[in-house]
Design a protein around this motif. Structure first.
Motif, PDB file in Angstrom:
ATOM      1  N   ALA A  63     -37.045  99.253  53.999  1.00 20.18           N
ATOM      2  CA  ALA A  63     -36.762  97.834  53.767  1.00 20.18           C
ATOM      3  C   ALA A  63     -38.007  96.996  54.047  1.00 20.18           C
ATOM      4  CB  ALA A  63     -35.584  97.379  54.621  1.00 20.18           C
ATOM      5  N   GLY A  64     -37.941  95.727  53.681  1.00 18.22           N
ATOM      6  CA  GLY A  64     -39.173  94.948  53.649  1.00 18.22           C
ATOM      7  C   GLY A  64     -39.209  93.691  54.469  1.00 18.22           C
ATOM      8  N   VAL A  65     -38.134  93.406  55.214  1.00 18.14           N
ATOM      9  CA  VAL A  65     -38.109  92.145  55.946  1.00 18.14           C
ATOM     10  C   VAL A  65     -37.961  92.423  57.442  1.00 18.14           C
ATOM     11  CG1 VAL A  65     -36.930  89.931  56.219  1.00 18.14           C
ATOM     12  CG2 VAL A  65     -37.065  91.002  53.968  1.00 18.14           C
ATOM     13  N   LEU A 119     -36.121  85.173  49.587  1.00 16.67           N
ATOM     14  CA  LEU A 119     -35.151  86.170  49.120  1.00 16.67           C
ATOM     15  C   LEU A 119     -33.882  85.497  48.589  1.00 16.67           C
ATOM     16  CD1 LEU A 119     -37.077  88.028  50.704  1.00 16.67           C
ATOM     17  CD2 LEU A 119     -35.082  89.306  51.473  1.00 16.67           C
ATOM     18  N   TYR A 121     -29.830  86.454  48.039  1.00 13.78           N
ATOM     19  CA  TYR A 121     -28.682  87.353  48.223  1.00 13.78           C
ATOM     20  C   TYR A 121     -27.556  86.829  47.344  1.00 13.78           C
ATOM     21  CZ  TYR A 121     -31.143  88.830  52.495  1.00 13.78           C
ATOM     22  OH  TYR A 121     -32.063  89.297  53.393  1.00 13.78           O
ATOM     23  N   LEU A 172     -29.642  91.643  45.278  1.00 11.50           N
ATOM     24  CA  LEU A 172     -30.643  91.104  46.198  1.00 11.50           C
ATOM     25  C   LEU A 172     -31.997  91.070  45.512  1.00 11.50           C
ATOM     26  CD1 LEU A 172     -32.007  90.385  48.946  1.00 11.50           C
ATOM     27  CD2 LEU A 172     -31.771  92.778  49.602  1.00 11.50           C
ATOM     28  N   SER A 232     -35.695  90.762  46.545  1.00 13.83           N
ATOM     29  CA  SER A 232     -36.603  90.795  47.684  1.00 13.83           C
ATOM     30  C   SER A 232     -38.024  91.036  47.174  1.00 13.83           C
ATOM     31  CB  SER A 232     -36.156  91.880  48.666  1.00 13.83           C
ATOM     32  OG  SER A 232     -36.990  91.906  49.807  1.00 13.83           O
ATOM     33  N   ARG A 254     -42.241  92.700  48.358  1.00  9.26           N
ATOM     34  CA  ARG A 254     -43.153  93.327  49.315  1.00  9.26           C
ATOM     35  C   ARG A 254     -44.420  92.493  49.492  1.00  9.26           C
ATOM     36  NH1 ARG A 254     -39.320  95.045  50.368  1.00  9.26           N
ATOM     37  NH2 ARG A 254     -38.460  97.140  50.368  1.00  9.26           N
ATOM     38  N   TYR A 298     -32.277  94.861  44.238  1.00 14.97           N
ATOM     39  CA  TYR A 298     -31.159  95.798  44.370  1.00 14.97           C
ATOM     40  C   TYR A 298     -29.936  95.264  43.639  1.00 14.97           C
ATOM     41  CZ  TYR A 298     -33.735  97.465  48.552  1.00 14.97           C
ATOM     42  OH  TYR A 298     -34.675  97.934  49.427  1.00 14.97           O
ATOM     43  N   PRO A 353     -28.037  98.001  54.846  1.00 17.37           N
ATOM     44  CA  PRO A 353     -29.026  96.949  54.665  1.00 17.37           C
ATOM     45  C   PRO A 353     -28.369  95.576  54.825  1.00 17.37           C
ATOM     46  CG  PRO A 353     -29.141  98.516  52.862  1.00 17.37           C
ATOM     47  CD  PRO A 353     -27.953  98.886  53.695  1.00 17.37           C
ATOM     48  N   THR A 354     -29.199  94.596  55.143  1.00 16.47           N
ATOM     49  CA  THR A 354     -28.712  93.252  55.416  1.00 16.47           C
ATOM     50  C   THR A 354     -27.749  93.301  56.601  1.00 16.47           C
ATOM     51  OG1 THR A 354     -28.990  92.789  53.094  1.00 16.47           O
ATOM     52  CG2 THR A 354     -27.861  91.125  54.324  1.00 16.47           C
TER      53      THR A 354
HETATM   54  C1  DHB Z   1     -34.642  94.564  51.835  1.00 21.10           C
HETATM   55  C2  DHB Z   1     -34.593  93.287  52.318  1.00 21.10           C
HETATM   56  C3  DHB Z   1     -33.482  92.849  53.019  1.00 21.10           C
HETATM   57  O1  DHB Z   1     -33.384  91.603  53.509  1.00 21.10           O
HETATM   58  C4  DHB Z   1     -32.442  93.691  53.234  1.00 21.10           C
HETATM   59  O2  DHB Z   1     -31.379  93.229  53.916  1.00 21.10           O
HETATM   60  C5  DHB Z   1     -32.488  94.978  52.778  1.00 21.10           C
HETATM   61  C6  DHB Z   1     -33.598  95.417  52.064  1.00 21.10           C
HETATM   62  C7  DHB Z   1     -35.811  95.030  51.081  1.00 21.10           C
HETATM   63  O3  DHB Z   1     -36.693  94.231  50.753  1.00 21.10           O
HETATM   64  O4  DHB Z   1     -35.910  96.220  50.784  1.00 21.10           O
END
Ligand code: DHB
Length: 315
Positions: free
Chosen positions: A60-62, A213, A215, A224, A226, A228, A236, A307-308
């Motif tokens: 994941a990235g956050v 981001l 959601y 989602l 998101s 990097r 996603y 995730p989240t």
């Molecule tokens: C990612 C970001 C999120 O906030 C999360 O809840 C799950 C995954 C991501 O960037 O991969």
């Protein structure tokens, strides 16, 4: 052969003593190793895979504040602050509108967009200078006598069996690793929920559709948006567990994202070829006890949140 056996360096490597032996050099094991070294505690990490494999894992990235504070406390937050993107908030999408949640105003805290893969790299690169030894390519890792005051682990490498005696063993070897299995079933309870869906993720070298981001709660399922970096996006969509990645062309996935994220995001969305595309099943899992004798579990070996759900805390 005889010469090799007489080599004291090799002998030392076959039988090693340390204070804490950590199984697993992913984010949890590396972070724990650095925190222990910062306290002057002798620590060795054994890792089944190669450094390249560890760094190739998509994560994941956050990062939330707990994690960024720990990196700063270790004096290893330099690249994170230089390259990461601090975010003050995020958006919720309901199929039509974007609703901004101002996290900084509500909590006084930011989140940091900085891939866990980058955190892993920073912790790996800093290991030698901090005296944190990592043994890669360690096969058949096994834990022994964890309920005694002299636990040890064994592993095979370069055709030999190696042994590390330690005061404590820490299992940071993920959901599938051997550590948790060293706790007898008679004292253990596992709480688990496997969700009836997964997340289909795509990584692409395109700018994100929003500077924060998104959601999305859509009747077709969650999505989602998101990122990097300013040039690499991560998206996603929630899919049924029987879906196959092969049935999702890049085009189909971008179309679905555009629907679920809503018109404003869709208008800004830049499409590009997938660098990576995979379906992650989602699981909630908590194991008790997390400590048994001289063995402690940390990270995904002890608990998994979908995730989240706050995974980046490394709580
Ligand atoms: C990612 C970001 C999120 O906030 C999360 O809840 C799950 C995954 C991501 O960037 O991969």
């Amino acid at each position: 052969m005889g010469m090799m056996d007489a080599n004291p360096y090799r002998l030392e490597r076959l039988f090693m003593k340390t204070q804490v032996a950590i199984i697993g050099a992913g984010p949890a094991g590396l972070l724990l190793g650095h925190l222990l070294r910062a306290e002057g505690i002798e620590t060795v990490i054994v890792e089944r895979a190669t450094p390249d494999y560890v760094l190739g894992r998509i994560r994941a990235g956050v990062l939330e504040r707990t994690m960024t504070d720990l990196m700063d406390q270790l004096g290893l937050g330099g690249r994170m602050h230089a390259e990461g993107l601090p975010h003050d908030g995020f958006h919720l999408a309901d199929g039509e509108r974007l609703i901004r949640i101002d996290v900084a105003a509500l909590t006084g805290k930011q989140v940091m967009v900085y891939g866990q893969t980058e955190i892993t790299r920073d912790l790996m690169e800093a290991a030698p200078e901090r005296g944190l030894e990592i043994i890669y390519d360690a096969g058949d890792v096994a834990l022994h006598d964890v309920d005694s005051d002299a636990p040890y682990l064994t592993y095979s490498k370069d055709g030999a069996t190696h042994r590390i005696d330690a005061q404590f063993l820490c299992g940071c070897d993920g959901f599938h690793g051997p550590s948790r299995k060293a706790i007898p079933a008679s004292v253990a309870t596992a709480y688990e929920k496997v969700y009836p869906f997964g997340w289909l993720g795509i990584l692409a070298d395109v700018p994100p559709c929003n500077h924060e981001l998104i959601y999305a709660n859509h009747e077709r399922g969650f999505a989602l948006a998101s990122m990097r970096s300013e040039t690499r996006s991560r998206y996603y969509v929630q899919v049924a567990l029987d879906e196959k990645v092969e049935d999702w062309s890049d085009e189909r996935l971008w179309d679905e994202l555009a629907i679920r994220l809503g018109p404003e995001a869709a208008a800004q969305m830049v499409r590009g070829p997938a660098l990576e595309k995979s379906i992650a099943p989602l699981r909630s899992f908590v194991f008790e006890p997390m400590r048994y004798g001289r063995l402690m579990l940390a990270g995904d070996s002890a608990h998994i949140v979908p995730p989240t759900g706050a995974n980046p805390h490394y709580s």
